[in-house]
Design an enzyme around this catalytic site. Sequence first.
Site, PDB file in Angstrom:
ATOM      1  N   ASP A  53      79.143 141.658  62.266  1.00  0.00           N
ATOM      2  CA  ASP A  53      77.887 140.995  61.938  1.00  0.00           C
ATOM      3  C   ASP A  53      77.918 140.601  60.466  1.00  0.00           C
ATOM      4  O   ASP A  53      78.058 141.464  59.597  1.00  0.00           O
ATOM      5  CB  ASP A  53      76.698 141.919  62.209  1.00  0.00           C
ATOM      6  CG  ASP A  53      75.378 141.297  61.786  1.00  0.00           C
ATOM      7  OD1 ASP A  53      74.975 140.292  62.408  1.00  0.00           O
ATOM      8  OD2 ASP A  53      74.755 141.808  60.832  1.00  0.00           O
ATOM      9  N   GLU A 137      79.859 136.260  65.717  1.00  0.00           N
ATOM     10  CA  GLU A 137      78.785 135.375  66.149  1.00  0.00           C
ATOM     11  C   GLU A 137      79.213 133.916  66.008  1.00  0.00           C
ATOM     12  O   GLU A 137      79.864 133.544  65.040  1.00  0.00           O
ATOM     13  CB  GLU A 137      77.530 135.606  65.310  1.00  0.00           C
ATOM     14  CG  GLU A 137      76.945 136.992  65.434  1.00  0.00           C
ATOM     15  CD  GLU A 137      75.815 137.205  64.447  1.00  0.00           C
ATOM     16  OE1 GLU A 137      74.639 137.231  64.883  1.00  0.00           O
ATOM     17  OE2 GLU A 137      76.095 137.347  63.245  1.00  0.00           O
ATOM     18  N   ASP A 215      72.016 146.083  60.665  1.00  0.00           N
ATOM     19  CA  ASP A 215      73.284 145.362  60.786  1.00  0.00           C
ATOM     20  C   ASP A 215      74.245 146.069  61.731  1.00  0.00           C
ATOM     21  O   ASP A 215      75.000 145.419  62.462  1.00  0.00           O
ATOM     22  CB  ASP A 215      73.923 145.197  59.404  1.00  0.00           C
ATOM     23  CG  ASP A 215      73.085 144.335  58.482  1.00  0.00           C
ATOM     24  OD1 ASP A 215      72.313 143.497  59.000  1.00  0.00           O
ATOM     25  OD2 ASP A 215      73.186 144.487  57.252  1.00  0.00           O
TER      26      ASP A 215
END
Length: 255
Positions: A53, A137, A215
């Site tokens: 992340d 992502e 996170d």
Amino acid sequence: MPVVLHRPLPEGFVPKTCTVVRKADGWYVCITLEDKSVPLPEPVPIKKAVGIDVGLDRFLTTSDGEVVPIPRYYRRAQKHLARQQRQLSRKVKGSANWKRQATKVACLQLHVARQRKAFHYQVAHWLVGQYDLLVVEDLNVRGLARTRLAKSILDAAWGRFLDILTAVAVKRGKQVLRVDPRGTSQNCCVCEERAPKTLSERVHNCLRCGSWDRDLNAAIQILKRGLRSPRIRGDVGGRWDCRSLAVEDPGLPVR
């Protein structure tokens, strides 16, 4: 044309392309070579996977709890760069002093870009050396750069980092998988319940499962989505089964 080679061209390799680039501190030549004796990288069996992340408070957080601080190279050089740009604006455009100062400003910008690139490669090699599957992502960085956080987002350069990470992984036979980022910060990684929070809230609070770092929660959620994906090449080890990851993971720092 005389050039300075930073390393000799290997014997037996056939030059295919030559790219000449002009930068602030001089001209650079990139030569692409081909040799059929160089083997292609073999896919590595997936024994260890990780979810990543990225953010602005920290550069990245992994699903194992590892944290990489964000360097903010442009922010640190911003005052010095602004001072040099003011000096440039006071000079007569086109004059010798203006050209000299314009080169100085361009070299400062180039230095910041090279610092950022070296940092990206350092982090990418560290991650690829530890893990066989890296789940990240699939961010729309161009859209995010239109927000009020544009300067910080462009300074972090997530898009360039993910491209570098993919290139490094391919050369070493590892896999990089991009997943849908929607809801990774809002949903609980254990029970999948939605826990809405603003960007300033750095702790994930779930009524059923407890509280831990926001996170870290997102990184585990990203990993679970990647392990469910049918795009993974090869088999995944048993302890990385997405059905049991959130329950068996010992690294959740419950507060």
